[in-house]
Scaffold this active site. Structure first.
Site, PDB file in Angstrom:
ATOM      1  N   HIS A 163       0.828  -1.221   0.000  1.00  0.00           N
ATOM      2  CA  HIS A 163       0.000   0.000   0.000  1.00  0.00           C
ATOM      3  C   HIS A 163       0.859   1.265   0.000  1.00  0.00           C
ATOM      4  CE1 HIS A 163      -3.187  -2.820   1.123  1.00  0.00           C
ATOM      5  NE2 HIS A 163      -2.332  -3.284   2.027  1.00  0.00           N
ATOM      6  N   SER A 284      15.657  19.946 -17.820  1.00  0.00           N
ATOM      7  CA  SER A 284      14.489  20.763 -18.120  1.00  0.00           C
ATOM      8  C   SER A 284      14.965  22.005 -18.840  1.00  0.00           C
ATOM      9  CB  SER A 284      13.800  21.138 -16.805  1.00  0.00           C
ATOM     10  OG  SER A 284      13.040  22.313 -16.991  1.00  0.00           O
ATOM     11  N   LYS A 290      17.011  20.267 -12.676  1.00  0.00           N
ATOM     12  CA  LYS A 290      16.322  18.994 -12.909  1.00  0.00           C
ATOM     13  C   LYS A 290      17.148  17.975 -13.660  1.00  0.00           C
ATOM     14  CE  LYS A 290      12.032  18.819 -12.822  1.00  0.00           C
ATOM     15  NZ  LYS A 290      11.137  18.141 -11.885  1.00  0.00           N
ATOM     16  N   GLU A 297       9.969   6.904 -17.750  1.00  0.00           N
ATOM     17  CA  GLU A 297       8.659   7.550 -17.934  1.00  0.00           C
ATOM     18  C   GLU A 297       8.090   7.239 -19.321  1.00  0.00           C
ATOM     19  OE1 GLU A 297       9.009  11.728 -17.027  1.00  0.00           O
ATOM     20  OE2 GLU A 297       9.589  11.314 -14.959  1.00  0.00           O
TER      21      GLU A 297
END
Ligand code: ARG
Length: 464
Positions: A163, A284, A290, A297
């Protein structure tokens, strides 16, 4: 009237009184995507021609001319010199037309006892068999890379989650081996699918078979098929083998996607369990700080398109009456894109698995939060004679008290612990350590470093 290649090149034009419009031509043509079948199309044609000659359906001279012409065509295609024409609809007619240009009547005889329906079904199976072999090799590479990673971190402790909450300490090697198992089943599924792909449709002709004395088993043997398709209607019309492949591919991508999700979470500076080599990440354009995990992804995103191709093929098939329908031309783009996406993804992931840097300190710190050894304390009490449910309750009280005090179970003194159960003695502290916790799960499939090493040994043997 027998179909023949007219001046304009349509194999069937003699039957018609007006040409198709340009739009319809474009709509019905497949050459710009099925030309990738050229190599297997020629392979299939050569095997067919060899059989026709062996059976004396065509002459030895015709077969020799076909071989010669095909070898020139192979050269032209490889050298980028072959002229693909939309007017010639698909890969089959383009190659046949060029063959006839090169060798005359022998080229026109190639299609004896054959139809594009059994021809294309053969081509797809040959193509897919090759793709499955490539993918199986890549799955193996990925599993070997993950095994190396697991071996380096057989002892590294991190929290295991349920969970998305810290559950119990585990070893990172054990976590990685979970994916090795998943990709192992994927490899098995690919091999199983290959058995049904590897059957020869050729000989089914348009749908009913042919009046010529063909030898299908001979062609099957030449092309390395395990068997021939046993019903001509089924042979030309079903694409279940391609659907099965896409389903297996969707499962591989699903596993890749789960792993990607974890890599993204682990790489988040908030978690910081791993770093991924720069060559798999991008920056980025606006935020200089970043470093984004683009590859995982994108893989997670591309899983959607592979799942979509599976649905496309299932839907393509579901309404088709026997036997061949032009609908089936739509099988190719989803299939090709599935192969391309899966192949690229696996190739990149096998490389990326070797570009993962593990940060054991961050993993350890996380495992120390969240009462990861609470189950160990309960098991300890059970071993001292307390029924499990009572032990569970005693430990729940202890955890609650720790939450109130903002400390961990291992921070409690023996005296404090004994307030929850007098069965607790000073051997408890070893049990509450992360190392003690993982080492205690020492059975097949457990997270103990000893078991992780045994599992790696076993898997390496399997992989040969
Ligand atoms: N391009 C067609 C396909 O992909 C080849 C078979 C065409 N057969 C036909 N009868 N039109 O399925």
């Amino acid at each position: 009237m027998t179909a023949q290649l007219s001046k304009k090149g349509e194999a069937w034009s003699a039957r018609f009184s007006e040409p198709v419009s340009d739009l319809v031509k474009r709509y019905t043509a497949s050459v710009f995507f099925d030309k990738r079948l050229a190599e297997v199309d020629i392979l299939g044609s050569l095997a067919h021609a060899e059989m026709l000659a062996y059976q004396k359906i065509i002459s030895a001279d015709d077969y020799a001319a076909i071989q010669k012409g095909m070898s020139q065509i192979q050269g032209e295609i490889a050298g980028g010199k072959f002229e693909w024409l939309l007017d010639l609809e698909d890969v089959h007619l383009n190659i046949e037309k060029r063959l006839t240009e090169l060798v005359g009547d022998a080229g026109k005889r190639l299609h004896t006892g054959r139809s594009r329906n059994d021809q294309v079904a053969t081509d797809i199976r040959l193509y897919l068999r090759g793709a499955i072999d490539d993918i199986s090799g890549l799955l193996r590479e990925l599993r070997l890379a993950l095994l190396d990673l697991a071996e380096q971190h057989a002892d590294t402790i991190l929290p295991g989650f349920t969970h998305m909450q810290v559950a119990q300490p585990i070893t990172f090697g054990h976590h990685v081996l979970a994916y090795v198992e998943m990709f192992g089943r994927d490899a098995e599924r690919m091999q199983d699918c290959r058995k049904r792909v590897n059957r020869l449709p050729l000989g089914a002709a348009a749908l009913a078979g042919t009046t010529f004395p063909i030898d299908r088993e001979r062609v099957a043997k030449t092309l390395g098929f395990d068997d021939v398709c046993r019903n001509s209607l089924d042979a030309v019309s079903d694409r279940d083998f391609a659907i099965e492949f896409c389903a297996s591919a969707a499962l591989v991508m699903t596993h890749v996607s789960r792993m990607s999700e974890e890599l993204v979470i682990w790489m988040s500076p908030r978690i910081g369990f791993i770093d991924i080599a720069d060559r798999f990440c991008t920056g980025s354009s606006i935020m200089p700080q970043k470093k984004n995990p683009d590859v995982p992804e994108l893989a997670r995103g591309k899983t959607g398109r592979v799942n979509g191709h599976l649905i496309a093929l299932l839907t393509l098939m579901k309404g088709q009456p026997l036997a061949y329908n032009k609908d089936n031309q739509e099988d190719k783009e989803p299939l090709f894109d599935t192969v391309d996406t899966l192949t690229d993804t696996l190739r990149i992931f096998a490389d990326m698995a070797r570009g993962i840097t593990v940060k054991p300190d961050a993993m350890r710190a996380a495992a120390l939060q969240g009462y990861a050894t609470a189950t160990d304390l309960a098991d300890y009490l059970v071993k001292k004679g307390l029924p499990f449910r009572d032990a569970h309750e005693a430990v729940a009280h202890a955890v609650r008290s720790c939450v109130d005090q903002g400390c961990d179970l291992s921070d409690l003194s023996l005296e404090q612990l004994r307030a929850f159960s007098p069965l607790i003695e000073d051997d408890i502290f070893q049990v509450l350590t992360l190392e003690g916790s993982v080492a205690a799960r020492d059975h097949i499939g457990g997270t103990a470093p000893r078991q992780v090493r045994l599992a790696i040994q076993h898997l390496r043997q399997q992989l040969g």
